[in-house]
Design a protein around this motif. Sequence first.
Motif, PDB file in Angstrom:
ATOM      1  N   HIS A  92       0.847  -1.207   0.000  1.00 59.04           N
ATOM      2  CA  HIS A  92       0.000   0.000   0.000  1.00 59.04           C
ATOM      3  C   HIS A  92       0.878   1.252   0.000  1.00 59.04           C
ATOM      4  CE1 HIS A  92      -2.478  -3.258   1.624  1.00 59.04           C
ATOM      5  NE2 HIS A  92      -3.488  -2.644   1.054  1.00 59.04           N
ATOM      6  N   LYS A  93       2.000   1.162   0.728  1.00 56.43           N
ATOM      7  CA  LYS A  93       2.918   2.300   0.756  1.00 56.43           C
ATOM      8  C   LYS A  93       3.574   2.494  -0.604  1.00 56.43           C
ATOM      9  CE  LYS A  93       5.549   2.725   4.498  1.00 56.43           C
ATOM     10  NZ  LYS A  93       6.347   2.363   5.691  1.00 56.43           N
ATOM     11  N   GLU A  94       3.988   1.389  -1.207  1.00 55.58           N
ATOM     12  CA  GLU A  94       4.654   1.497  -2.506  1.00 55.58           C
ATOM     13  C   GLU A  94       3.687   2.051  -3.561  1.00 55.58           C
ATOM     14  OE1 GLU A  94       8.298  -0.654  -4.572  1.00 55.58           O
ATOM     15  OE2 GLU A  94       6.749  -2.055  -3.944  1.00 55.58           O
ATOM     16  N   GLN A  95       2.427   1.667  -3.435  1.00 55.30           N
ATOM     17  CA  GLN A  95       1.385   2.189  -4.338  1.00 55.30           C
ATOM     18  C   GLN A  95       1.316   3.721  -4.226  1.00 55.30           C
ATOM     19  OE1 GLN A  95      -2.485   0.640  -3.265  1.00 55.30           O
ATOM     20  NE2 GLN A  95      -3.182   0.621  -5.373  1.00 55.30           N
ATOM     21  N   GLN A  96       1.348   4.224  -2.993  1.00 53.37           N
ATOM     22  CA  GLN A  96       1.317   5.679  -2.786  1.00 53.37           C
ATOM     23  C   GLN A  96       2.592   6.345  -3.312  1.00 53.37           C
ATOM     24  OE1 GLN A  96      -0.316   6.861   1.284  1.00 53.37           O
ATOM     25  NE2 GLN A  96      -0.185   4.658   1.526  1.00 53.37           N
ATOM     26  N   MET A  97       3.725   5.666  -3.123  1.00 52.65           N
ATOM     27  CA  MET A  97       4.997   6.234  -3.592  1.00 52.65           C
ATOM     28  C   MET A  97       4.995   6.405  -5.107  1.00 52.65           C
ATOM     29  SD  MET A  97       6.908   7.008  -1.009  1.00 52.65           S
ATOM     30  CE  MET A  97       8.463   7.370  -1.837  1.00 52.65           C
TER      31      MET A  97
END
Length: 421
Positions: free
Chosen positions: A96-101
């Motif tokens: 989910h974090k990588e998606q936001q990044m």
Amino acid sequence: SMNIENPNESLVVPKWLNKSKFESLIAKDEPDFTKIDQFTTVADVPPGGNFASVMLRVYLDIVMKDGSQKRKSYVVKTMLESDKGGKAVNEMRYFHKEQQMYSTYLPQFEKIYRVAGHPVQLMPKCLEIGEIDGNIYFIFEDLSTRNFVAADRTKGVNMEHMRLSLRKLAELHAASVIYKERYGPYHADFDNGFARKDKIEHSVRRFEVKAPEYKAAMKTWGIDECYLKNFPTTEQYGKLCLESLNVDPQDFNVLTHGDFSPSNILFKYNENGAPSEALILDFQICKWASPTQDLLMLIILSARKDSSYKEFDNIVRIYWEYLIDFLRVLKYKKPLPQLRELQSAIYKKNNTFSAFFAVMNHLPGDLLPVCKENNLHTFNLEDEVGKSFRTKVYTNPIFVEVVKELYPICCNRGLFNFEDY
């Protein structure tokens, strides 16, 4: 057409990854294409090359309007199956974090540089982000077509590679500071790194599983008796994890990469064989923190015997010089961070976790020869298979040669004084 090699025959390809998935992507990329003739999927890395996700390279032989053929390739990253470690990765919200990044922050960082008249590329171009049956996936440009390759993680990196890595890291950090000044704080997911406040018991359990084999192996490394007691108790390790989530607002802080190791950097080489460009991969562990957390991890994981540890302070200085340059380029308004502040921040209790975590988890894994068993799942197994695998990992001669020099250095600098917690 050239033969396609599969570096990991045992990797299972997700069912949703098929020809039709790429038709619209290729139409955007190659307006003159008519159909996909051949579709081949292989592992992007050998077994053990990736611990927290599935990495695939997709080759597409396509037919053009004029009848000619062309080969396209892409890299796909997606979640591990839940029984292979994917459940834990999902709970930590890494994807989910990588998606936001990739969807928000990194494109904004690159835009900040473009607007400042200093265009940079920080990461591979992400062509598509999606979710199928709860699995987040990314489709990236295949950087190998632009001659980017990974450094051999078992050999560490020399100072030429180190300078390029530090430059790229400083670019990332500087833009992240400007972004926060302009648009406010990052999503709450970025308060967490490898440890999460609401999942500390998960981190502690992982530590408890590995600690017995690690401590037993330490006695065989040939390090002085005084260093053997510099190993945390379970309680101290829990406090170390929690402390790593504390951010001192008085410090100079950035959006750290969180997993800044040579295996997450790709290099391009010039005709003389020297590294000339670098790009950063894998933005799952990013968190708002001191940049020294990334520096500590890089120094420890650059595991070249006799090199990066001697250059410890020099590496911090090189990074600082780049950081100052980029903050000036981006018209940073506040006082610039001082070198002495960065050097002293390395020793603050909230920044130590990345050093110990790297020595216990990353470094032994990075220095292990490639084999099918070398994966996150086996490393964390609580049975005899897990125990014997960890013993092999922690007594591997290549690892021992590096760690017997490194562990005392960390102890002597006070980084591994766990009774402080």
